[in-house]
Design an enzyme around this catalytic site. Structure first.
Site, mmCIF file in Angstrom:
data_model
loop_
_atom_site.group_PDB
_atom_site.id
_atom_site.type_symbol
_atom_site.label_atom_id
_atom_site.label_comp_id
_atom_site.label_asym_id
_atom_site.label_seq_id
_atom_site.Cartn_x
_atom_site.Cartn_y
_atom_site.Cartn_z
ATOM 1 N N ALA A 1 3.315 7.013 -7.725
ATOM 2 C CA ALA A 1 2.236 7.346 -6.793
ATOM 3 C C ALA A 1 2.726 7.323 -5.352
ATOM 4 O O ALA A 1 2.321 8.166 -4.535
ATOM 5 C CB ALA A 1 1.083 6.363 -6.974
ATOM 6 N N GLY B 1 0.816 -1.202 0.000
ATOM 7 C CA GLY B 1 0.000 0.000 0.000
ATOM 8 C C GLY B 1 0.852 1.254 0.000
ATOM 9 O O GLY B 1 1.979 1.266 -0.483
ATOM 10 N N LEU B 2 0.291 2.320 0.552
ATOM 11 C CA LEU B 2 0.961 3.622 0.632
ATOM 12 C C LEU B 2 1.326 4.151 -0.757
ATOM 13 O O LEU B 2 2.378 4.759 -0.943
ATOM 14 C CB LEU B 2 2.216 3.546 1.513
ATOM 15 C CG LEU B 2 2.005 3.141 2.965
ATOM 16 C CD1 LEU B 2 3.354 3.041 3.681
ATOM 17 C CD2 LEU B 2 1.084 4.104 3.679
ATOM 18 N N CYS B 3 0.455 3.914 -1.724
ATOM 19 C CA CYS B 3 0.742 4.371 -3.090
ATOM 20 C C CYS B 3 -0.478 5.053 -3.707
ATOM 21 O O CYS B 3 -0.750 4.893 -4.901
ATOM 22 C CB CYS B 3 1.204 3.208 -3.963
ATOM 23 S SG CYS B 3 0.107 1.778 -3.966
ATOM 24 N N GLY B 4 -1.197 5.788 -2.904
ATOM 25 C CA GLY B 4 -2.311 6.547 -3.436
ATOM 26 C C GLY B 4 -3.488 5.661 -3.823
ATOM 27 O O GLY B 4 -3.744 4.628 -3.198
#
Length: 296
Positions: free
Chosen positions: A246, A86-89
């Site tokens: 992202a 995660g942590l990619c918009g």
């Protein structure tokens, strides 16, 4: 009202978070450069393969491969490319929305081949039919890691269990722009070669005069599956570059937001401390006045 001690604790916690997001941002920027190079290389390879495929198909005009036959039906196999982390918009959400929108608009019933843990977990949570998966690909995906999942999708089409195979991924356009993309992998639509005008206004063919051994039909038969596999691998590389882009932007925004929050809390803490000092001074002055009054 919060105490100065509580505010200092919050500022310290946010400062630690800011260091983490800043580190993620630097790592993402570093990985993005290598991912961009991989995307550019894959695009050149895919363009050349399409050129060879176009030339071969124009020579093998009477040969109809199963991958070129258009079928009437609403059974689709969707190869969904997402990230493992995660942590990619919102790139994973955007890809899922684009896939579901395409299925609804075209009244298709989809079964899923997932490449990436985020898409797999989301579809499994809602009870979707997942027939193959390739996850935990790492920062630099290899072709061998995703080939079994691609093979399952091709076999479903060859067996007549699917009428179309779709590919969904996040196309990398630039560092600030990624586009959710839905493509039809099967049946393959091979573009026609452009013809340049010749002398006297004629339109001669630009097909190269290759000699095929054993034949153009057998070369095409071997080339079409490789072409599909190349398209999927290119999509994985595009999605990986989009992921790093992202993530870099998301971590930059998080770092900036943490800095603004620290500044706001620091200003509020100073106001609270000034209020406490003022209150203490007022209490000292009041006490001194009370002592003076009692002495007189």
């Amino acid at each position: 009202m919060q105490s100065v001690r509580d505010l200092r604790g919050r500022i310290s916690s946010i400062s630690n978070t800011k260091k983490i997001t800043k580190a993620y941002q630097v790592v993402a920027a570093t990985r993005l450069r290598r991912a961009q190079q991989a995307v550019q290389t894959a695009r050149h390879y895919a363009d050349k393969m399409l050129e060879v495929l176009t030339t071969t198909s124009e020579l093998a005009t009477e040969y109809v491969h199963p991958f070129l036959q258009r079928r009437e039906g609403n059974r689709a196999v969707v190869i969904l490319v997402t990230t493992d982390k995660g942590l990619c918009g919102a790139i994973n959400v955007n890809s899922l929305r684009a896939a579901n929108r395409h299925l609804l608009d075209n009244e298709l019933k989809g079964r899923w081949v997932t490449i990436g843990k985020k898409g797999r977990d989301f579809l499994a949570r809602f009870g979707r039919d997942i027939i193959a998966d390739a996850s935990e690909l790492g920062d630099y995906p290899s072709f061998a890691a995703i080939l079994p999942a691609i093979t399952v999708a091709l076999q479903e089409y060859e067996k007549g269990e699917a009428d179309t195979v779709l590919l969904v991924y996040e196309k990398w356009v630039s560092t600030l722009r990624q586009e959710p993309t839905v493509r039809t992998l099967l049946p393959i639509e091979i573009p026609k070669q452009e013809k340049a005008p010749g002398a006297g206004g004629a339109q001669p063919s630009t097909v190269a005069d290759y000699i095929y051994e054993p034949s153009a039909e057998e070369v095409l038969d071997a080339l079409l599956p490789r072409y599909v596999e190349t398209q999927v691998f290119q999509a994985v590389l595009e999605n990986k570059a989009s992921e790093w882009s992202a993530r870099m932007i998301a971590m930059q925004n998080a770092t900036d937001a943490a800095g603004e929050l620290i500044d706001s809390l620091t200003l509020f803490m100073n106001k609270v401390r000034q209020a406490m000092i003022t209150t203490e001074l007022m209490e000292i002055v009041s006490g001194a006045e009370a002592l003076r009054s009692s002495d007189s």
